[in-house]
Motif scaffolding. Structure first.
Motif, PDB file in Angstrom:
ATOM      1  N   GLY A   1       0.801  -1.285  -0.084  1.00 21.16           N
ATOM      2  CA  GLY A   1       0.007  -0.098  -0.195  1.00 21.16           C
ATOM      3  C   GLY A   1       0.937   1.388  -0.068  1.00 21.16           C
ATOM      4  O   GLY A   1       0.417   2.302   0.583  1.00 21.16           O
ATOM      5  N   GLY A   2       2.141   1.325  -0.358  1.00 21.48           N
ATOM      6  CA  GLY A   2       2.800   2.516  -0.642  1.00 21.48           C
ATOM      7  C   GLY A   2       3.753   2.610   0.468  1.00 21.48           C
ATOM      8  O   GLY A   2       3.773   3.713   1.116  1.00 21.48           O
ATOM      9  N   SER A   3       4.202   1.688   1.115  1.00 21.88           N
ATOM     10  CA  SER A   3       5.298   1.692   2.324  1.00 21.88           C
ATOM     11  C   SER A   3       6.399   2.482   1.891  1.00 21.88           C
ATOM     12  O   SER A   3       7.126   1.926   1.119  1.00 21.88           O
ATOM     13  CB  SER A   3       5.415   0.695   3.071  1.00 21.88           C
ATOM     14  N   GLY A   4       6.713   3.436   2.651  1.00 24.60           N
ATOM     15  CA  GLY A   4       8.069   4.168   2.246  1.00 24.60           C
ATOM     16  C   GLY A   4       9.329   3.397   2.779  1.00 24.60           C
ATOM     17  O   GLY A   4      10.710   3.496   2.281  1.00 24.60           O
ATOM     18  N   ALA A   5       9.123   2.522   3.795  1.00 27.57           N
ATOM     19  CA  ALA A   5      10.331   1.791   4.342  1.00 27.57           C
ATOM     20  C   ALA A   5      10.761   0.847   3.302  1.00 27.57           C
ATOM     21  O   ALA A   5      12.083   0.653   2.928  1.00 27.57           O
ATOM     22  CB  ALA A   5       9.974   1.239   5.589  1.00 27.57           C
ATOM     23  N   PHE A   6       9.911  -0.046   2.624  1.00 28.90           N
ATOM     24  CA  PHE A   6       9.957  -1.014   1.960  1.00 28.90           C
ATOM     25  C   PHE A   6      10.822  -0.409   0.502  1.00 28.90           C
ATOM     26  O   PHE A   6      11.614  -0.954   0.088  1.00 28.90           O
ATOM     27  CB  PHE A   6       8.774  -1.932   1.495  1.00 28.90           C
ATOM     28  N   PHE A   7      10.270   0.531   0.194  1.00 29.59           N
ATOM     29  CA  PHE A   7      10.684   1.360  -1.109  1.00 29.59           C
ATOM     30  C   PHE A   7      12.123   1.875  -0.689  1.00 29.59           C
ATOM     31  O   PHE A   7      13.128   1.765  -1.639  1.00 29.59           O
ATOM     32  CB  PHE A   7       9.758   2.550  -1.381  1.00 29.59           C
ATOM     33  N   GLY A   8      12.298   2.511   0.378  1.00 31.62           N
ATOM     34  CA  GLY A   8      13.501   3.060   0.897  1.00 31.62           C
ATOM     35  C   GLY A   8      14.724   1.927   0.803  1.00 31.62           C
ATOM     36  O   GLY A   8      15.877   2.222   0.293  1.00 31.62           O
ATOM     37  N   VAL A   9      14.336   0.705   1.419  1.00 34.50           N
ATOM     38  CA  VAL A   9      15.383  -0.261   1.498  1.00 34.50           C
ATOM     39  C   VAL A   9      15.827  -0.842   0.321  1.00 34.50           C
ATOM     40  O   VAL A   9      17.191  -0.927  -0.233  1.00 34.50           O
ATOM     41  CB  VAL A   9      15.051  -1.258   2.451  1.00 34.50           C
TER      42      VAL A   9
END
Length: 209
Positions: free
Chosen positions: A89-97
């Motif tokens: 759903g648009g998690s910033g942590a997953f995208f950043g890692v």
């Protein structure tokens, strides 16, 4: 009648393996020395390895051009953005890692001639890949504002990925410069030794009448 005399069979000489020159004595019949016998026993104890040598496993190390590294980074981050929106759903942590990982791979896989392009391409790929998880809806203005907000909220990942790519590129550049300097020094020493040997070579002798 006299019985024919039978000769007893002669004992056949026992064949032995010839000793190596180190273990054989002198031609006068002298006994081999203790050092030669030790060398012979050591030579017999050495056996070739069974199974051959082991091949070391090496990870793939592709070399991408500047354009290829840019396409790889942007395409990878777009895929990460869509997967993040679909699964989390648009998690910033997953995208950043995953952005840190993709940025590091881009800096490692770019070829030596295009090292400068990696720190430039990585932030662009972050901005392109974050579009699927931006919070903007409606017209172009709202989409732009949502994208700017998402970028501001995830700026730490943007700076971190760019820093990782910059550090890896700097390390590779320093190693490349050190390798080239070592090659130049070795070539200079070889030329100096060649010139010295040619200068020390004796000239042709003159015949005297």
């Amino acid at each position: 009648m006299e019985q024919p005399r039978t000769r007893p069979p002669q004992a056949r000489p026992r064949r032995t393996a010839p000793l190596p020159p180190q273990a054989q004595g002198d031609q006068d019949g002298a006994a081999p020395s203790a050092e030669s016998a030790t060398v012979y026993r050591a030579a017999r104890s050495v056996r070739p390895p069974v199974g051959g040598t082991r091949r070391s496993f090496r990870f793939p190390n592709p070399r991408l051009t500047g354009r290829g590294s840019g396409l790889f980074c942007i395409a990878a981050m777009l895929v990460v953005g869509f997967l993040d929106r679909l699964l989390f759903g648009g998690s910033g942590a997953f995208f950043g890692v995953l952005f840190l990982l993709v940025g590091g791979l881009t800096a490692v896989w770019v070829r030596n001639a295009d090292l400068v392009t990696a720190p430039v391409v990585v932030p662009i790929a972050f901005a392109v890949g974050i579009v699927p998880i931006s919070e903007g809806t409606g017209g172009f203005g709202q989409q732009f504002m949502g994208l700017a907000t998402t970028l501001a909220m995830n700026a730490i990942w943007l700076y971190g990925g760019t820093l990782v790519a910059g550090v890896l590129v700097t390390v590779r550049k320093l190693r490349l410069m050190a390798r080239r300097a070592a090659v130049r020094r070795a070539a200079g020493r070889q030329q100096a030794s060649g010139a010295k040997s040619s200068s020390q070579a004796p000239g042709p002798r003159r015949s005297t009448a």
